[in-house]
Design a protein around this motif. Structure first.
Motif, mmCIF file in Angstrom:
data_model
loop_
_atom_site.group_PDB
_atom_site.id
_atom_site.type_symbol
_atom_site.label_atom_id
_atom_site.label_comp_id
_atom_site.label_asym_id
_atom_site.label_seq_id
_atom_site.Cartn_x
_atom_site.Cartn_y
_atom_site.Cartn_z
ATOM 1 N N PHE A 116 0.857 -1.182 0.000
ATOM 2 C CA PHE A 116 0.000 0.000 0.000
ATOM 3 C C PHE A 116 0.894 1.233 0.000
ATOM 4 O O PHE A 116 1.684 1.422 0.926
ATOM 5 C CB PHE A 116 -0.910 0.003 1.229
ATOM 6 N N ASN A 117 0.786 2.044 -1.058
ATOM 7 C CA ASN A 117 1.611 3.249 -1.189
ATOM 8 C C ASN A 117 3.087 2.932 -0.960
ATOM 9 O O ASN A 117 3.790 3.601 -0.183
ATOM 10 C CB ASN A 117 1.139 4.337 -0.229
ATOM 11 N N ASP A 118 3.542 1.865 -1.636
ATOM 12 C CA ASP A 118 4.942 1.401 -1.582
ATOM 13 C C ASP A 118 5.356 0.875 -0.212
ATOM 14 O O ASP A 118 6.550 0.684 0.052
ATOM 15 C CB ASP A 118 5.911 2.520 -2.004
ATOM 16 N N GLU A 119 4.395 0.626 0.652
ATOM 17 C CA GLU A 119 4.678 0.044 1.967
ATOM 18 C C GLU A 119 4.251 -1.426 1.965
ATOM 19 O O GLU A 119 3.112 -1.740 1.625
ATOM 20 C CB GLU A 119 3.911 0.795 3.052
ATOM 21 N N LEU A 120 5.171 -2.307 2.321
ATOM 22 C CA LEU A 120 4.858 -3.726 2.374
ATOM 23 C C LEU A 120 4.021 -4.009 3.614
ATOM 24 O O LEU A 120 4.461 -3.798 4.744
ATOM 25 C CB LEU A 120 6.145 -4.560 2.413
ATOM 26 N N LEU A 121 2.798 -4.490 3.402
ATOM 27 C CA LEU A 121 1.911 -4.802 4.516
ATOM 28 C C LEU A 121 2.113 -6.221 5.022
ATOM 29 O O LEU A 121 2.072 -6.476 6.230
ATOM 30 C CB LEU A 121 0.448 -4.603 4.102
ATOM 31 N N CYS A 122 2.321 -7.161 4.096
ATOM 32 C CA CYS A 122 2.497 -8.550 4.500
ATOM 33 C C CYS A 122 2.977 -9.363 3.314
ATOM 34 O O CYS A 122 2.835 -8.955 2.152
ATOM 35 C CB CYS A 122 1.188 -9.136 5.037
ATOM 36 N N ARG A 123 3.522 -10.511 3.610
ATOM 37 C CA ARG A 123 3.940 -11.430 2.550
ATOM 38 C C ARG A 123 3.842 -12.851 3.070
ATOM 39 O O ARG A 123 3.966 -13.120 4.261
ATOM 40 C CB ARG A 123 5.350 -11.117 2.056
ATOM 41 N N ASN A 124 3.631 -13.789 2.157
ATOM 42 C CA ASN A 124 3.531 -15.211 2.483
ATOM 43 C C ASN A 124 4.317 -16.016 1.465
ATOM 44 O O ASN A 124 4.603 -15.548 0.354
ATOM 45 C CB ASN A 124 2.061 -15.667 2.472
ATOM 46 N N ASP A 125 4.657 -17.228 1.826
ATOM 47 C CA ASP A 125 5.407 -18.089 0.920
ATOM 48 C C ASP A 125 4.547 -18.525 -0.261
ATOM 49 O O ASP A 125 3.332 -18.730 -0.121
ATOM 50 C CB ASP A 125 5.910 -19.332 1.664
ATOM 51 N N GLU A 126 5.170 -18.669 -1.420
ATOM 52 C CA GLU A 126 4.476 -19.180 -2.594
ATOM 53 C C GLU A 126 4.326 -20.691 -2.495
ATOM 54 O O GLU A 126 5.021 -21.364 -1.739
ATOM 55 C CB GLU A 126 5.256 -18.833 -3.869
ATOM 56 N N TYR A 127 3.385 -21.233 -3.277
ATOM 57 C CA TYR A 127 3.251 -22.678 -3.382
ATOM 58 C C TYR A 127 4.426 -23.240 -4.181
ATOM 59 O O TYR A 127 5.055 -22.540 -4.990
ATOM 60 C CB TYR A 127 1.953 -23.051 -4.091
ATOM 61 N N ASP A 128 4.708 -24.501 -3.964
ATOM 62 C CA ASP A 128 5.716 -25.171 -4.774
ATOM 63 C C ASP A 128 5.223 -25.299 -6.211
ATOM 64 O O ASP A 128 4.015 -25.329 -6.479
ATOM 65 C CB ASP A 128 6.018 -26.563 -4.207
ATOM 66 N N ALA A 129 6.155 -25.380 -7.154
ATOM 67 C CA ALA A 129 5.797 -25.542 -8.566
ATOM 68 C C ALA A 129 5.117 -26.908 -8.773
ATOM 69 O O ALA A 129 5.423 -27.875 -8.054
ATOM 70 C CB ALA A 129 7.045 -25.423 -9.429
ATOM 71 N N PRO A 130 4.173 -26.966 -9.718
ATOM 72 C CA PRO A 130 3.729 -25.868 -10.596
ATOM 73 C C PRO A 130 2.694 -24.980 -9.910
ATOM 74 O O PRO A 130 1.835 -25.472 -9.188
ATOM 75 C CB PRO A 130 3.106 -26.616 -11.772
ATOM 76 N N SER A 131 2.808 -23.681 -10.137
ATOM 77 C CA SER A 131 1.849 -22.735 -9.576
ATOM 78 C C SER A 131 1.762 -21.514 -10.483
ATOM 79 O O SER A 131 2.623 -21.308 -11.349
ATOM 80 C CB SER A 131 2.256 -22.320 -8.160
ATOM 81 N N SER A 132 0.731 -20.717 -10.289
ATOM 82 C CA SER A 132 0.518 -19.508 -11.085
ATOM 83 C C SER A 132 0.486 -18.305 -10.160
ATOM 84 O O SER A 132 -0.059 -18.374 -9.053
ATOM 85 C CB SER A 132 -0.801 -19.589 -11.865
#
Length: 459
Positions: A116-132
């Protein structure tokens, strides 16, 4: 002190977003939630971290198992509509946007990043491949000066007769003739129920589960004004309203309570007294009485005494303004986990009966410890029909706890210095005119039914 009873006090239902639908875990509960709309569609709503911002830039990223999922997430749009979203921004409220999920199959896409307005609010790990991976952006701005509205525009709140509070019966509030005072807020600068006169707090304090000041008394059960700012009271009636139950603020438009407190009730007969503390003070300075627009209980709840679906929500006609006396309780999240042997320490607060079966004027609180289901069943064999996998038991070694008048109270658990709602008061063994608190109290386990709460609440 609060005590408990074996009469209807609260139930819960575990309704998933769909029969086979999986809701991904994420650590962005403060800014993002999954919801189900009335037409069955699913959306994700983002809320800005601060109020008073007239230029909003969002960038959000979702991740889904497999490939070929580009159409799963729609574009970011103002929420709930363009006009409403910009009106909220101009009024100094936090802006909101949403995405619509389409063709999601049996699992909603997972939020892995929100800015939000270049501020990172949160992040989570991606799924293992294959993923979109799907990235969506939205910019909103207005040149109109931001103003802080004096009172919500959706509806006026009832105005009390200024010369009658002392004569009103205890636990009752008397409304002005005509029921609703619809004259402009500017004419009522002396009315303590208008948000204009409630002390404001800065936006960075508008966070859930933050406890206020507590009394310096070891072993005491007093609740100071604003200690639990989500604590509110439910009243029922028309020209005269009577205290019924305890409710807890979970958003600016929604409070949570027990289903048995509201099941079968007409919304226009219910009132929520936000910031309530002294039940003998009418009107109470710094408090706000608001009307109810919707009563929501699980489809499985039909007045049954089993505390398995005894949870309910009330949607308010007017969005509340957070103050030092009115703030939300945190909702349990799916990734917080439940201790296998319970053992969490919790707290319950309300205006229930004391040991002498007398109504209390000020709210009181008690500490309790959650126990495993097997232990609860072993020590309360007569209650085995009421103890299910969607309930939780808790007790106090000094036989303290909630009782009549505490229906709907939140079972609060402290995690990382914030209070979360784990359950709502449901059942307790009865002992004459009061409650047998040497046994455990049975709560509806809201943590097991958080998806139902999230998809039905209004933010």
């Amino acid at each position: 002190m609060i005590i408990w009873w074996l009469t209807l006090l609260g139930l819960c239902l575990n309704l998933n977003l769909g029969l086979a639908l999986q809701v991904p875990q994420h650590n962005c509960e403060k800014y993002f939630s999954y919801y189900k709309e009335s037409d069955g569609a699913y959306i994700g709503v983002f809320t800005a971290p601060r109020a008073g911002v007239n230029s909003l830039e969002w960038e959000v990223v979702f991740n889904a198992h497999g490939t070929g999922q580009a159409a799963t997430v729609g574009s970011l749009q103002p929420y709930p509509s363009k006009d409403s979203a910009f009106e909220k921004i101009r009024n100094g409220e936090r802006g909101q946007v949403f995405v619509r999920f389409q063709n999601f199959g049996d699992e909603l896409p997972k939020l892995i990043r929100a800015e939000f307005n270049d501020e990172l609010l949160c992040r989570n790990d991606e799924y293992d491949a294959p993923s979109s991976t799907m990235t969506r952006r939205q910019s909103m701005s207005t040149s109109t000066p931001i103003t802080q509205i004096a009172a919500p525009r959706e509806t006026a709140v009832p105005r009390f007769i200024q010369n009658t509070p002392k004569a009103a019966p205890r636990d009752r509030v008397v409304f002005q003739s005509g029921f609703l005072d619809l004259s402009p807020p500017s004419q009522h600068s002396s009315n303590p129920f208008l948000n204009r006169n409630i002390p404001r707090i800065e936006s960075d304090f508008e966070e859930c589960g933050v406890e206020g000041f507590a009394p310096l008394q070891i072993g005491g059960d007093l609740v100071t004004r604003g200690q639990y700012p989500w604590l509110a009271a439910l009243y029922e009636g028309s020209s005269t309203a009577t205290y019924k139950c305890v409710v807890s603020v979970i958003s600016k438009r929604t409070v949570i309570t027990a289903a048995h407190c509201i099941y079968g009730k007409e919304a226009n007969q219910l009132w929520v007294y936000l910031g309530r503390h002294d039940r003998n003070e009418n009107p109470e300075n710094g408090a706000s009485l608001v009307s109810v627009s919707r009563v929501i209980t699980p489809s499985a709840y039909e007045g049954s005494p089993v505390p398995d679906a005894d949870v309910g929500l009330l949607v308010l006609n007017a969005a509340m303004e957070y103050t030092k006396y009115i703030q939300p309780l945190c909702l349990w999240s799916s990734n917080m986990g439940l201790p296998p042997n319970e053992g969490d320490s919790g707290a319950v607060a309300g205006w229930g009966y004391d040991r002498s079966a007398q109504k209390t004027r000020f709210p009181k609180t008690v500490s309790v410890r959650l126990v495993p289901r097997d232990q609860c069943l072993k020590e309360m064999k007569r209650a085995e029909d009421f103890i299910t996998r969607r309930t939780v038991c808790a007790g106090n070694s000094e036989s303290h706890g909630p009782c009549f008048g505490d229906s709907g109270s939140a079972l609060m658990v402290l995690r990382n210095n914030r209070w979360y709602i784990r359950g709502v008061v449901s059942l307790s063994p009865r002992q004459g005119d009061i409650c047998d608190l040497s046994k455990y109290v049975i709560y509806c386990d809201v943590a097991k039914h958080i998806d139902w709460v999230r998809q039905n609440m209004v933010i």
